[in-house]
Design a protein around this motif. Sequence first.
Motif, PDB file in Angstrom:
ATOM      1  N   ALA A 155       5.118 -23.282   4.916  1.00 48.31           N
ATOM      2  CA  ALA A 155       5.642 -24.664   5.609  1.00 48.31           C
ATOM      3  C   ALA A 155       6.192 -25.619   4.504  1.00 48.31           C
ATOM      4  N   GLN A 156       5.621 -25.239   3.312  1.00 47.95           N
ATOM      5  CA  GLN A 156       6.259 -26.265   2.072  1.00 47.95           C
ATOM      6  C   GLN A 156       7.495 -25.789   1.553  1.00 47.95           C
ATOM      7  N   PRO A 157       8.484 -26.525   1.270  1.00 50.10           N
ATOM      8  CA  PRO A 157       9.776 -25.895   0.684  1.00 50.10           C
ATOM      9  C   PRO A 157       9.349 -25.874  -0.903  1.00 50.10           C
ATOM     10  N   SER A 158       8.448 -25.008  -1.193  1.00 46.64           N
ATOM     11  CA  SER A 158       8.373 -24.676  -2.678  1.00 46.64           C
ATOM     12  C   SER A 158       8.408 -22.984  -2.978  1.00 46.64           C
ATOM     13  N   PRO A 159       8.927 -22.786  -4.212  1.00 46.75           N
ATOM     14  CA  PRO A 159       8.874 -21.320  -4.269  1.00 46.75           C
ATOM     15  C   PRO A 159       7.477 -20.665  -4.294  1.00 46.75           C
ATOM     16  N   LEU A 160       7.351 -19.247  -4.033  1.00 46.76           N
ATOM     17  CA  LEU A 160       6.071 -18.800  -4.217  1.00 46.76           C
ATOM     18  C   LEU A 160       6.107 -17.695  -5.158  1.00 46.76           C
ATOM     19  N   LEU A 161       4.979 -17.574  -6.003  1.00 45.92           N
ATOM     20  CA  LEU A 161       4.818 -16.526  -6.962  1.00 45.92           C
ATOM     21  C   LEU A 161       3.805 -15.532  -6.526  1.00 45.92           C
ATOM     22  N   LEU A 162       4.076 -14.332  -5.985  1.00 39.95           N
ATOM     23  CA  LEU A 162       3.195 -13.143  -5.711  1.00 39.95           C
ATOM     24  C   LEU A 162       2.816 -12.570  -6.610  1.00 39.95           C
ATOM     25  N   ALA A 163       1.498 -12.788  -7.286  1.00 39.72           N
ATOM     26  CA  ALA A 163       1.035 -12.084  -8.342  1.00 39.72           C
ATOM     27  C   ALA A 163       0.599 -10.745  -7.946  1.00 39.72           C
ATOM     28  N   MET A 164       0.668  -9.624  -8.580  1.00 41.47           N
ATOM     29  CA  MET A 164       0.164  -8.349  -8.351  1.00 41.47           C
ATOM     30  C   MET A 164       0.848  -7.856  -7.143  1.00 41.47           C
ATOM     31  N   ALA A 165       2.224  -8.171  -7.399  1.00 41.45           N
ATOM     32  CA  ALA A 165       2.902  -7.812  -6.300  1.00 41.45           C
ATOM     33  C   ALA A 165       2.930  -6.319  -5.557  1.00 41.45           C
ATOM     34  N   GLU A 166       2.732  -5.454  -6.409  1.00 40.72           N
ATOM     35  CA  GLU A 166       2.872  -4.051  -6.260  1.00 40.72           C
ATOM     36  C   GLU A 166       1.839  -3.336  -5.408  1.00 40.72           C
ATOM     37  N   ARG A 167       0.724  -4.429  -5.041  1.00 38.74           N
ATOM     38  CA  ARG A 167      -0.329  -4.052  -4.200  1.00 38.74           C
ATOM     39  C   ARG A 167       0.054  -5.107  -2.799  1.00 38.74           C
ATOM     40  N   CYS A 168       1.124  -5.255  -2.746  1.00 37.71           N
ATOM     41  CA  CYS A 168       1.475  -6.060  -1.422  1.00 37.71           C
ATOM     42  C   CYS A 168       1.357  -5.235  -0.177  1.00 37.71           C
ATOM     43  N   PRO A 169       0.704  -5.537   0.872  1.00 40.20           N
ATOM     44  CA  PRO A 169       0.700  -4.622   1.886  1.00 40.20           C
ATOM     45  C   PRO A 169       1.874  -4.983   2.873  1.00 40.20           C
ATOM     46  N   PRO A 170       2.091  -3.822   3.766  1.00 40.60           N
ATOM     47  CA  PRO A 170       3.427  -4.086   4.448  1.00 40.60           C
ATOM     48  C   PRO A 170       3.349  -5.279   5.483  1.00 40.60           C
ATOM     49  N   GLY A 171       2.272  -5.527   5.974  1.00 36.63           N
ATOM     50  CA  GLY A 171       2.219  -6.691   6.979  1.00 36.63           C
ATOM     51  C   GLY A 171       2.516  -7.889   6.173  1.00 36.63           C
ATOM     52  N   LEU A 172       2.104  -8.043   4.687  1.00 33.47           N
ATOM     53  CA  LEU A 172       2.493  -9.513   3.983  1.00 33.47           C
ATOM     54  C   LEU A 172       3.817  -9.190   3.491  1.00 33.47           C
ATOM     55  N   ALA A 227       8.195 -12.161  -7.637  1.00 35.12           N
ATOM     56  CA  ALA A 227       7.280 -11.070  -7.477  1.00 35.12           C
ATOM     57  C   ALA A 227       6.678 -10.471  -8.680  1.00 35.12           C
ATOM     58  N   LEU A 228       5.716 -10.624  -9.273  1.00 36.42           N
ATOM     59  CA  LEU A 228       5.134 -10.085 -10.365  1.00 36.42           C
ATOM     60  C   LEU A 228       4.649  -8.758 -10.070  1.00 36.42           C
ATOM     61  N   ASP A 229       5.353  -7.890 -10.455  1.00 38.75           N
ATOM     62  CA  ASP A 229       5.191  -6.386 -10.172  1.00 38.75           C
ATOM     63  C   ASP A 229       4.503  -5.810 -11.440  1.00 38.75           C
ATOM     64  N   GLU A 230       3.056  -5.524 -11.266  1.00 41.47           N
ATOM     65  CA  GLU A 230       2.653  -4.906 -12.491  1.00 41.47           C
ATOM     66  C   GLU A 230       2.489  -3.282 -12.392  1.00 41.47           C
ATOM     67  N   GLY A 231       3.185  -2.811 -11.669  1.00 43.92           N
ATOM     68  CA  GLY A 231       2.932  -1.273 -11.268  1.00 43.92           C
ATOM     69  C   GLY A 231       3.009  -0.382 -12.826  1.00 43.92           C
ATOM     70  N   ALA A 232       2.093   0.351 -12.614  1.00 44.34           N
ATOM     71  CA  ALA A 232       1.979   1.146 -14.037  1.00 44.34           C
ATOM     72  C   ALA A 232       2.640   2.502 -13.674  1.00 44.34           C
ATOM     73  N   GLU A 233       2.588   2.900 -12.625  1.00 48.49           N
ATOM     74  CA  GLU A 233       3.238   4.306 -12.067  1.00 48.49           C
ATOM     75  C   GLU A 233       4.569   3.748 -11.411  1.00 48.49           C
ATOM     76  N   PRO A 234       5.729   4.725 -11.469  1.00 44.96           N
ATOM     77  CA  PRO A 234       6.564   4.648 -10.411  1.00 44.96           C
ATOM     78  C   PRO A 234       6.290   4.269  -9.008  1.00 44.96           C
ATOM     79  N   GLU A 235       5.485   4.955  -8.512  1.00 40.83           N
ATOM     80  CA  GLU A 235       5.020   4.919  -7.062  1.00 40.83           C
ATOM     81  C   GLU A 235       4.512   3.542  -6.842  1.00 40.83           C
ATOM     82  N   GLU A 236       3.945   2.799  -7.898  1.00 47.25           N
ATOM     83  CA  GLU A 236       3.481   1.477  -7.591  1.00 47.25           C
ATOM     84  C   GLU A 236       4.437   0.372  -7.753  1.00 47.25           C
ATOM     85  N   THR A 237       4.958   0.092  -6.716  1.00 39.07           N
ATOM     86  CA  THR A 237       6.153  -0.881  -6.714  1.00 39.07           C
ATOM     87  C   THR A 237       6.253  -1.485  -5.417  1.00 39.07           C
TER      88      THR A 237
END
Lengths: 553, 334
Positions: free
Chosen positions: A83-100, A117-127
């Motif tokens: 509800a707040q008009p502030s940018p969000l930073l999603l840490a460990m974005a590679e683990r983001c579930p489909p619902g989120l 989105a901070l994507d720390e994926g180590a493997e190509p599949e992790e994204t």
Amino acid sequence: MTDPLTPWERAETALAVLATDPSGIKGLWLRARASSIRDRVTQALPPHRRIHPGIDDTSLFGGVDLAATLSAGHLIRSAGLLAQPSPLLLAMAERCPPGLSARLARWLDDAGPCLIALDEGAEPEETLPSALTDRLGLFLDLTDIPYSHSVSIQLNPAEITAAQARLATTKLPKKALESITTVAAAMGIASLRAPLLTLAAARALAAWRAEETASDDTLRHAAELTLAHRGDLPETAEQDAPQEAPPPPDPAETDSEQPQSQDERIPDDILLEAIRAALPADLLARLNAGRAAKSAKGSGTGAARKGNHRGRPLPSRPGTPGSGKRIDLVATLRSAAPWQPLRRRTPDATRLEIRQSDLRLKRYVETSDRVLIFAVDASGSSALSRLAEAKGAIELLLAAAYARRDHVALIAFRGQQAELLLPPTRSLVQTKRRLAGLPGGGGTPLASGLKMAFELAGQTQSRGMTPTIALLTDGRGNIALDGTPNREMAEADALRLARAFRNLGIPGLVIDIANRPQPGLRLLAAAMDAPYLPLPRADAQRLSGVLQAALGD
Amino acid sequence: MSQPFPFSAIVGQEAMKQAMVLTAIDPGIGGVLVFGDRGTGKSTAVRALAALLPEITAVEGCPVNSARIEDVPVWAPPVSGKLVKRPTPVIDLPLGATEDRVVGALDIERALTRGEKAFEAGLLARANRGYLYIDEVNLLEDHIVDLLLDVAQSGENVVEREGLSIRHPARFVLVGSGNPEEGELRPQLLDRFGLSVEVSSPRDVETRVEVMRRRDAYEHDNDAFMKKWRAKDSSLRKSILAARAALPALKTPGVVLHDCAALCIALGSDGLRGELTLLRAARAQAAFEGAQTVTRVHLKTVATSALSHRLRRDPLDEAGSGSRVARILAEILP
């Protein structure tokens, strides 16, 4: 044409673009492991709030503020982060579930300023989930930038404000829209969000650079930042690829308009060149591999998963209820009990004093049942060789499955088509009876057997079970799916079905029961992404041993 | 950008637009499922539809948008009884919405502060007489899907929990969108959608450029753009209203019924819902075109979207079931 941006310049430019027009750009996909170079980028981001993939709906959308409610004694609601008009930073974005990711995507579509989105994926599949990669405008990969190439980024707030003020009056060259769309199409980018984001980035960059109308360089740089990671580049050798690549080529425009508006239009191949220079080629391959692997998996139900609804109970643990989590009342009371004398404000108070730190949540672990689907070749050719031995092996395996409470299903294929002898069951007796009565003879409708196994696997998967296919055949498939005796068609059908198995990610095992190992079956197993086991003259005991080893327990 | 993108300004995607207009004419068709790539305007179209739909008359303050005072449920807070015009509700069902939010639950606030047992209406109540939109419907949790199936079928939401026993009407048009690569939809839920369309990105550059141009104009020259398209939207709204009025008087010859049945038998669709939806959609299409009777042409126009999701899935059919319907359509109804 000027040189393309160096990797670090690209990072600086991306941050400037993001600061200038966060709500137009929608966000930044930052692929990097946690490192000091990433910190250099994140410290220059606009002020933001940090979230993590495990965030619950109450924090996002607002809900009952439990701590305040408990201490105040009446209901207090909290406002959510969205509800707040502030940018969000999603840490460990590679683990983001489909619902989120779906919720964040919706937020971005509706009102959200931007998401980093901070994507720390180590493997190509992790994204990042594709719902987000499609919507976030900018992409940065810091993986291969050495620290020595980077400098501290300082964005002057006054400059940002000035750029934001210029944004409304900044114009793009007339042909920018066409050329960016053409380039995106030539790169095979299906989504129409991408070119729109490029336009927004070009506008923001032009405003940042105080250009009244975006220059060619600005357009190129915007395209680098927003398009490069999304598609495949046409081959370098084809210089005129961009004009030809988009199916139906567009003669009207290239013929009639190009001569008079040469100066306005950036030749598309220059744009493409810029994008090509922007990223290492193998990165694209890696990203694409990641996409393919990701899309194949989906959100299917899988093996063991922790939940809070059903299954075997685990010890409860502290946490905030919400998003379907349930309070473990007994554990909560137990943890609150020792503190009661301390918390009582008056000596004669009898009210139970419960704080948020006392709350305990229920947890369960649920292991989905495994279904072993046997697809057994009962054709004449295999009956001659070792159908009996295969039967023996299955019986041994059934005993093991019974001990583990696995479900078993039995499909036999002979003659014209496959037959489901036994739908998934735990009944050992029934399975044995059906198996013993399994006659042999006739053609080998391998494709039909695979198709039935595939359908059965899909059904069991949607019921929350984990299917595993064991295919026992001698590989001489000679009946096509439509029932015609055509060896070539039969083989093609079988191969296509095998690929369908791999796409659904169903584990399997191919056991060759022919007298000599069949090269065709090895191919089939490879297409299924399943282990291949040739069994020259093995006895049932050994077959079962190999099978168990391959299935992992 | 308070106003959504105008419905008529959406470039191409005719099948999707047609399906949505048909459900607006006859809500009994039972919803639209839009499957396709990202960034093809699925969400845009649904949002645009909300702005396009004619207003409904409802009792002011009624949680289920009742049309008459006597229909206001007994559990609702007292209403003034005034009838007001309000836009057709288009309610979003977010993924991971809890059961409480969907079906409604005990109003905790009133329970805590006033000790009253009151019902707080959920999304299903708010969607009554309107649309329920589920983005990424294929990722929806199973227990929510089960709830939806039940309510979509009966048109009534029954809540039996926490000592509450409440039922209220919940008739809505289900609109779902999703990307099939991310997960399949259960056949039971597929069947609940009346129409299904597959959308894909436009392949030719001209169309894509046009999409971009309109979007760009919408974002940067909003006033002029909205003015230009508002007229088209309102003429479309008028023809939807006219079609609604014409629907009851529309004649359905026996030969069309026969065609429906023959087509469904040839396609092997399960159950009779296929025939019924096909007929309803064809009638809505005929009414929209201003025809007096339903003809085979109308049937053919809507057959793909009404039937393609009701076929048994064939893992080998890479072209999709849409082309299978088209092939059989050409065979059965030349």
